[in-house]
Design a protein around this motif. Structure first.
Motif, PDB file in Angstrom:
ATOM      1  N   GLU A 150       0.831  -1.207   0.000  1.00 52.00           N
ATOM      2  CA  GLU A 150       0.000   0.000   0.000  1.00 52.00           C
ATOM      3  C   GLU A 150       0.866   1.258   0.000  1.00 52.00           C
ATOM      4  OE1 GLU A 150      -2.784  -0.120   3.197  1.00 52.00           O
ATOM      5  OE2 GLU A 150      -3.664  -2.012   2.536  1.00 52.00           O
ATOM      6  N   LYS A 151       1.922   1.254   0.792  1.00 53.56           N
ATOM      7  CA  LYS A 151       2.824   2.409   0.810  1.00 53.56           C
ATOM      8  C   LYS A 151       3.486   2.598  -0.549  1.00 53.56           C
ATOM      9  CE  LYS A 151       3.977   2.161   5.704  1.00 53.56           C
ATOM     10  NZ  LYS A 151       5.035   1.853   6.688  1.00 53.56           N
ATOM     11  N   TYR A 152       3.899   1.505  -1.171  1.00 54.98           N
ATOM     12  CA  TYR A 152       4.542   1.572  -2.466  1.00 54.98           C
ATOM     13  C   TYR A 152       3.588   2.085  -3.532  1.00 54.98           C
ATOM     14  CZ  TYR A 152       7.014   0.066  -6.666  1.00 54.98           C
ATOM     15  OH  TYR A 152       7.618   0.036  -7.881  1.00 54.98           O
ATOM     16  N   LEU A 153       2.333   1.653  -3.471  1.00 53.56           N
ATOM     17  CA  LEU A 153       1.359   2.089  -4.460  1.00 53.56           C
ATOM     18  C   LEU A 153       0.935   3.543  -4.252  1.00 53.56           C
ATOM     19  CD1 LEU A 153      -0.892  -1.081  -4.791  1.00 53.56           C
ATOM     20  CD2 LEU A 153       0.834  -0.247  -6.390  1.00 53.56           C
ATOM     21  N   SER A 154       0.985   4.025  -3.002  1.00 50.24           N
ATOM     22  CA  SER A 154       0.593   5.414  -2.751  1.00 50.24           C
ATOM     23  C   SER A 154       1.749   6.394  -2.951  1.00 50.24           C
ATOM     24  CB  SER A 154       0.033   5.558  -1.334  1.00 50.24           C
ATOM     25  OG  SER A 154       1.052   5.342  -0.381  1.00 50.24           O
ATOM     26  N   ALA A 155       2.959   5.909  -3.170  1.00 50.19           N
ATOM     27  CA  ALA A 155       4.119   6.783  -3.330  1.00 50.19           C
ATOM     28  C   ALA A 155       4.007   7.710  -4.545  1.00 50.19           C
ATOM     29  CB  ALA A 155       5.399   5.961  -3.390  1.00 50.19           C
ATOM     30  N   MET A 206       1.369   8.983  -5.914  1.00 51.14           N
ATOM     31  CA  MET A 206       0.384  10.019  -5.626  1.00 51.14           C
ATOM     32  C   MET A 206       0.965  11.055  -4.661  1.00 51.14           C
ATOM     33  SD  MET A 206      -3.607   9.568  -4.497  1.00 51.14           S
ATOM     34  CE  MET A 206      -3.234   8.644  -3.048  1.00 51.14           C
ATOM     35  N   GLN A 207       1.709  10.589  -3.655  1.00 48.07           N
ATOM     36  CA  GLN A 207       2.345  11.523  -2.721  1.00 48.07           C
ATOM     37  C   GLN A 207       3.388  12.356  -3.437  1.00 48.07           C
ATOM     38  OE1 GLN A 207       3.898   9.084   0.413  1.00 48.07           O
ATOM     39  NE2 GLN A 207       1.951   8.978   1.494  1.00 48.07           N
ATOM     40  N   LEU A 208       4.133  11.752  -4.342  1.00 50.95           N
ATOM     41  CA  LEU A 208       5.136  12.479  -5.105  1.00 50.95           C
ATOM     42  C   LEU A 208       4.488  13.559  -5.966  1.00 50.95           C
ATOM     43  CD1 LEU A 208       8.117  12.726  -5.955  1.00 50.95           C
ATOM     44  CD2 LEU A 208       7.626  11.069  -7.759  1.00 50.95           C
ATOM     45  N   THR A 227       1.620  15.113  -5.380  1.00 51.38           N
ATOM     46  CA  THR A 227       1.145  16.213  -4.531  1.00 51.38           C
ATOM     47  C   THR A 227       2.302  17.058  -4.032  1.00 51.38           C
ATOM     48  OG1 THR A 227       1.134  14.770  -2.582  1.00 51.38           O
ATOM     49  CG2 THR A 227      -0.934  15.004  -3.784  1.00 51.38           C
ATOM     50  N   LEU A 228       3.432  16.422  -3.729  1.00 52.17           N
ATOM     51  CA  LEU A 228       4.591  17.196  -3.272  1.00 52.17           C
ATOM     52  C   LEU A 228       5.177  18.066  -4.378  1.00 52.17           C
ATOM     53  CD1 LEU A 228       6.449  14.648  -0.968  1.00 52.17           C
ATOM     54  CD2 LEU A 228       5.216  16.700  -0.288  1.00 52.17           C
ATOM     55  N   THR A 229       5.214  17.560  -5.606  1.00 52.71           N
ATOM     56  CA  THR A 229       5.723  18.392  -6.703  1.00 52.71           C
ATOM     57  C   THR A 229       4.766  19.542  -6.987  1.00 52.71           C
ATOM     58  OG1 THR A 229       4.718  16.862  -8.295  1.00 52.71           O
ATOM     59  CG2 THR A 229       7.069  16.577  -7.807  1.00 52.71           C
ATOM     60  N   LYS A 230       3.463  19.294  -6.870  1.00 51.97           N
ATOM     61  CA  LYS A 230       2.484  20.364  -7.054  1.00 51.97           C
ATOM     62  C   LYS A 230       2.658  21.435  -5.978  1.00 51.97           C
ATOM     63  CE  LYS A 230      -2.502  21.152  -7.320  1.00 51.97           C
ATOM     64  NZ  LYS A 230      -3.827  20.528  -7.195  1.00 51.97           N
ATOM     65  N   LYS A 231       2.862  20.999  -4.740  1.00 52.33           N
ATOM     66  CA  LYS A 231       3.068  21.938  -3.644  1.00 52.33           C
ATOM     67  C   LYS A 231       4.372  22.713  -3.827  1.00 52.33           C
ATOM     68  CE  LYS A 231       2.865  22.081   1.386  1.00 52.33           C
ATOM     69  NZ  LYS A 231       2.711  21.283   2.609  1.00 52.33           N
TER      70      LYS A 231
END
Length: 172
Positions: free
Chosen positions: A44-49, A51-53, A55-59
């Motif tokens: 789950e952590k690997y699959l959500s990485a 999406m987190q990346l 959002t972080l690049t957008k931020k």
């Protein structure tokens, strides 16, 4: 053999079969079950990485746009002070733990203003004194109003460290 003896042997045999079954199959099943749950969490952590990346690049793009809009490239004294603290921390093995927003005080009768910068440094005593001396004498950002040394202990690692809270004042 009596019935009482047969019953005791039957109970003892049943308990020994349960013990052997537990040792050979149940413990392995429980171990595999916990390993599977750990692997599913990692999946789950690997699959959500990604999406987190995203959002972080957008931020990051959003913050870069705000910084370029406000022209914070090198004009503010606070930015220059923080940049100087970072370069001094690299050379003298100290860390900048906190850098608070500056406090401004304007005296209405004399029309003078004082800006106070509050930051916390961590490191050894000699390195902290060198950085404070450089800030006040060499870089002339202002006058050191207060220095508060505090010895702290990290209870997880058992290590002690020295923190220094510095109040630097500058007249407008």
């Amino acid at each position: 053999m009596e019935q009482k003896t047969k019953n005791r042997l039957l109970i003892a045999g049943f308990l020994s079969v349960l013990f052997i079954a537990y040792q050979f199959s149940f413990t392995k099943t429980f171990a595999i079950c916990t390993e599977v749950s750990k692997l599913e969490d990692e999946k789950e952590k690997y699959l959500s990485a990604p999406m987190q990346l995203a959002t972080l690049t957008k931020k990051e793009r959003q913050l870069d746009a705000v910084l370029s809009k406000n022209n914070v490239e090198g004009s503010s004294l606070q930015h220059n002070l923080l940049k100087t603290l970072n370069t001094l921390s690299n050379t003298s093995d100290i860390k900048v733990i906190a850098f608070e927003e500056p406090h401004e005080y304007n005296n209405e009768t004399t029309k003078e203003g004082v800006i106070t910068y509050d930051f916390i440094l961590q490191g050894d005593y000699k390195g902290l004194i060198e950085v404070i001396y450089d800030l006040e004498q060499q870089y002339s950002f202002g006058n050191i109003a207060q220095i508060n040394f505090e010895k702290k202990k990290n209870f997880r690692t058992g290590a002690t460290y020295l923190q220094c809270r510095v109040l630097l004042q500058r007249l407008n």
